[in-house]
Design an enzyme around this catalytic site. Structure first.
Site, PDB file in Angstrom:
ATOM      1  N   LYS A 230      -4.686   9.279   4.257  1.00 23.14           N
ATOM      2  CA  LYS A 230      -5.072   8.087   3.506  1.00 23.14           C
ATOM      3  C   LYS A 230      -6.354   8.362   2.722  1.00 23.14           C
ATOM      4  O   LYS A 230      -7.389   8.677   3.304  1.00 23.14           O
ATOM      5  CB  LYS A 230      -5.280   6.912   4.466  1.00 23.14           C
ATOM      6  CG  LYS A 230      -5.849   5.644   3.828  1.00 23.14           C
ATOM      7  CD  LYS A 230      -6.158   4.583   4.890  1.00 23.14           C
ATOM      8  CE  LYS A 230      -6.950   3.425   4.337  1.00 23.14           C
ATOM      9  NZ  LYS A 230      -7.348   2.452   5.390  1.00 23.14           N
ATOM     10  N   ASP A 235     -12.970   0.573  -0.064  1.00 23.87           N
ATOM     11  CA  ASP A 235     -12.094  -0.560   0.204  1.00 23.87           C
ATOM     12  C   ASP A 235     -12.899  -1.850   0.232  1.00 23.87           C
ATOM     13  O   ASP A 235     -13.611  -2.132   1.197  1.00 23.87           O
ATOM     14  CB  ASP A 235     -11.373  -0.362   1.544  1.00 23.87           C
ATOM     15  CG  ASP A 235     -10.416  -1.505   1.856  1.00 23.87           C
ATOM     16  OD1 ASP A 235     -10.058  -2.246   0.923  1.00 23.87           O
ATOM     17  OD2 ASP A 235     -10.026  -1.634   3.026  1.00 23.87           O
ATOM     18  N   LYS A 242     -13.556  -8.278   1.975  1.00 26.50           N
ATOM     19  CA  LYS A 242     -14.236  -8.105   3.255  1.00 26.50           C
ATOM     20  C   LYS A 242     -15.606  -8.772   3.212  1.00 26.50           C
ATOM     21  O   LYS A 242     -16.256  -8.797   2.156  1.00 26.50           O
ATOM     22  CB  LYS A 242     -14.452  -6.612   3.547  1.00 26.50           C
ATOM     23  CG  LYS A 242     -13.219  -5.780   3.783  1.00 26.50           C
ATOM     24  CD  LYS A 242     -13.604  -4.321   3.968  1.00 26.50           C
ATOM     25  CE  LYS A 242     -12.398  -3.421   4.168  1.00 26.50           C
ATOM     26  NZ  LYS A 242     -11.800  -3.606   5.494  1.00 26.50           N
ATOM     27  N   ASP A 253     -13.272   5.095   4.253  1.00 28.66           N
ATOM     28  CA  ASP A 253     -11.865   4.723   4.326  1.00 28.66           C
ATOM     29  C   ASP A 253     -10.954   5.806   3.765  1.00 28.66           C
ATOM     30  O   ASP A 253      -9.739   5.656   3.772  1.00 28.66           O
ATOM     31  CB  ASP A 253     -11.629   3.395   3.607  1.00 28.66           C
ATOM     32  CG  ASP A 253     -10.513   2.590   4.256  1.00 28.66           C
ATOM     33  OD1 ASP A 253     -10.206   2.839   5.436  1.00 28.66           O
ATOM     34  OD2 ASP A 253      -9.945   1.704   3.591  1.00 28.66           O
ATOM     35  N   ASP A 312      -6.167  -6.517   2.274  1.00 28.41           N
ATOM     36  CA  ASP A 312      -7.022  -5.581   2.995  1.00 28.41           C
ATOM     37  C   ASP A 312      -6.218  -4.651   3.885  1.00 28.41           C
ATOM     38  O   ASP A 312      -6.781  -3.773   4.527  1.00 28.41           O
ATOM     39  CB  ASP A 312      -8.051  -6.361   3.831  1.00 28.41           C
ATOM     40  CG  ASP A 312      -9.206  -5.489   4.291  1.00 28.41           C
ATOM     41  OD1 ASP A 312      -9.414  -4.417   3.694  1.00 28.41           O
ATOM     42  OD2 ASP A 312      -9.897  -5.874   5.256  1.00 28.41           O
ATOM     43  N   GLU A 314      -4.204  -2.325   2.849  1.00 30.93           N
ATOM     44  CA  GLU A 314      -3.703  -1.530   1.723  1.00 30.93           C
ATOM     45  C   GLU A 314      -3.413  -0.087   2.085  1.00 30.93           C
ATOM     46  O   GLU A 314      -2.619   0.580   1.421  1.00 30.93           O
ATOM     47  CB  GLU A 314      -4.706  -1.584   0.563  1.00 30.93           C
ATOM     48  CG  GLU A 314      -5.856  -0.595   0.629  1.00 30.93           C
ATOM     49  CD  GLU A 314      -6.751  -0.750   1.853  1.00 30.93           C
ATOM     50  OE1 GLU A 314      -7.280   0.270   2.323  1.00 30.93           O
ATOM     51  OE2 GLU A 314      -6.932  -1.888   2.322  1.00 30.93           O
ATOM     52  N   ARG A 316      -1.792   1.300   4.552  1.00 38.49           N
ATOM     53  CA  ARG A 316      -0.392   1.567   4.916  1.00 38.49           C
ATOM     54  C   ARG A 316       0.519   1.530   3.692  1.00 38.49           C
ATOM     55  O   ARG A 316       1.587   2.141   3.687  1.00 38.49           O
ATOM     56  CB  ARG A 316       0.062   0.570   5.983  1.00 38.49           C
ATOM     57  CG  ARG A 316       0.167  -0.867   5.553  1.00 38.49           C
ATOM     58  CD  ARG A 316       0.121  -1.830   6.718  1.00 38.49           C
ATOM     59  NE  ARG A 316      -1.203  -1.838   7.336  1.00 38.49           N
ATOM     60  CZ  ARG A 316      -1.508  -2.549   8.415  1.00 38.49           C
ATOM     61  NH1 ARG A 316      -0.588  -3.306   8.987  1.00 38.49           N
ATOM     62  NH2 ARG A 316      -2.720  -2.511   8.922  1.00 38.49           N
TER      63      ARG A 316
END
Length: 463
Positions: A230, A235, A242, A253, A312, A314, A316
């Site tokens: 990933k 993010d 967030k 992230d 949030d 995202e 996956r």
């Protein structure tokens, strides 16, 4: 620059690794002056204790390093590494009654403790170096440390200097160094090449930070191994933004991408006989007028539709398209790594890397490798009864099931839906961050699961 062992053993000082049980016998082997001095000091060989030993000229002639009692060893990894910053600069050699496993851990811990993230600092402090202990495969340990240090560097670099383009550059530098091939599907070509989820998640970022899919291949013989990481370089949470406290660490992230690149370095630097493929969907989950929205239903490369119940969740999504691509040419083993869910941290904390495996044999091999590599992992289940939680009814899949329960498991089940042709698939839900300094692991970015997997690969792939 990655830490390395000292190139010369000349004038190397002895560092005696001792426990309370072995301390008396080690003192008996010292010179009379050093032994008398040590016995006069309140040194009990506790974990991380250090005592400098004098020579006849009054200068430092060696040191004692405490390992602590045997029954407390499992409470701390890389215990010997705690003394490295306090040793005088120069070469040292390891002494003491350590078995092969303890010697290997001490050697690796020394190199990992020598890591410094100094990209933004004008000064650095020279550290003591270690002569490679006898019986240790120095080149292999250096390769492992180099991979880990690459991962740490990539995570530690702030997002203004580590966006999708910079992540691509880092992957390209690794490919060039080891003669790998690399292709990149850029923002303008993602939809045309059927990567709709990667495009959708990354489209709100500026053009310079546009989404892309990095695809690197190396090796021409051996079993096939595909790593998917990933690469969300920052993010914000998207429109489901967030809070500030949760956004502060979001430069990490892309920790999954950093970790698979670190593992790839270990594999390539040691010449491991595999055909390696690394896939990284690199995006920034930004906020703009064209950001994807809660309630959107999105297509995927696999043909499955996904209802967005939280922008949030995202990671996956971008992994789904990359996994689907990898699954079109099924490897012998596929592994995904991602800083995916807060639920994993609640379950096992920052130290453990939870993982999921479709085969018990791979899980068993990884458990053994984790102990050997001092890289703890913990298996969580692909619990089939929870499949219904990711099926919203209006679309094939839900990216963020309501209820707040089993968040890591439902994320893993979501990803598994995109791996239908590859029987052996493992997923790691890592944290990628060490919240407090510990021996061999400074506060900041950290690799998780990569060393365990590297150790287990020979058994997993019959190398």
């Amino acid at each position: 620059m990655s830490p390395r062992f000292s190139e010369s053993a000349d004038n190397a000082l002895p560092l005696y690794a001792v426990s309370p049980a072995t301390l008396p016998s080690v003192l008996d082997r010292l010179t009379p002056i050093a032994a008398a001095f040590a016995r006069s000091q309140p040194f009990g060989a506790g974990p991380g204790e250090l005592l400098m030993l004098p020579g006849e000229d009054g200068k430092v002639a060696g040191a004692l390093a405490g390992l602590g009692p045997e029954n407390l060893r499992e409470r701390q990894r890389f215990t010997l590494a705690a003394v490295v910053p306090r040793l005088p600069e120069g070469p040292w050699r390891l002494e003491g009654d350590l078995d092969d496993a303890a010697t290997m851990e001490a050697a690796l811990g020394w190199l990992l403790e020598s890591y410094r993230f100094d990209r933004y600092r004008t000064q650095s402090v020279p550290l003591a170096s270690l002569v490679a202990p006898e019986g240790v495969d120095a080149a292999r340990v250096e390769a492992i440390a180099a991979g880990e240090c690459l991962t740490r560097d990539l995570i530690n670099i702030p997002a203004n200097d580590m966006g999708p383009a910079e992540l691509e550059s880092a992957a390209n530098a690794l490919a060039v160094e080891f003669g790998a091939t690399m292709t990149v599907t850029g923002a303008d070509d993602l939809l045309e090449n059927n990567f709709p989820l990667i495009h959708t998640v990354g489209r709100a970022a500026t053009e310079a930070r546009g989404p892309r899919l990095i695809d690197m291949s190396w090796g021409d013989s051996g079993p096939t191994l595909t790593l998917v990481g990933k690469g969300v370089c920052f993010d914000t949470g998207g429109l489901d933004i967030k809070p500030a406290a949760s956004m502060g660490l979001m430069k990490k992230d892309m920790g999954g991408a950093a970790t698979v690149l670190g593992l790839a370095r270990m594999i390539m630097q040691t010449g491991t006989k595999v055909r390696l493929r690394v896939l990284i969907p690199a995006v920034e989950n930004a906020i703009a007028s064209d950001a994807f929205r809660p309630g959107d239903i999105l297509p995927s490369r696999k043909g499955l539709t996904v209802e967005i119940n939280n922008t949030d969740a995202e990671g996956r999504l971008v992994l789904a398209d990359a996994l689907a691509l990898a699954d079109e040419t099924p490897p012998d083993l596929m592994v995904s790594m991602a800083t995916l869910t807060g639920a994993a941290r609640v379950a096992v904390g920052p130290d453990l890397a939870p993982f999921y495996a479709t085969t018990d044999s791979d899980a068993s091999a990884l458990a053994i490798g984790a102990v050997a590599a001092a890289d703890p992992v913990w298996r969580l289940p692909y619990h089939a009864p929870y499949e219904a939680m990711i099926e919203p009814g209006i679309a094939d899949l839900d990216n963020a099931p309501k209820g707040g329960m089993a968040g890591s498991i439902t994320a893993a089940l979501f990803l598994r839906r995109f791996v239908t042709e590859t029987p052996r698939y493992m997923h790691f839900d890592i944290y990628g961050w060490n919240p407090a300094t510990a021996p061999g692991r400074p506060k900041g970015g950290v690799g998780q699961g990569a060393r365990a997997l590297f150790e287990a690969l020979p058994q997993m792939l019959d190398l």
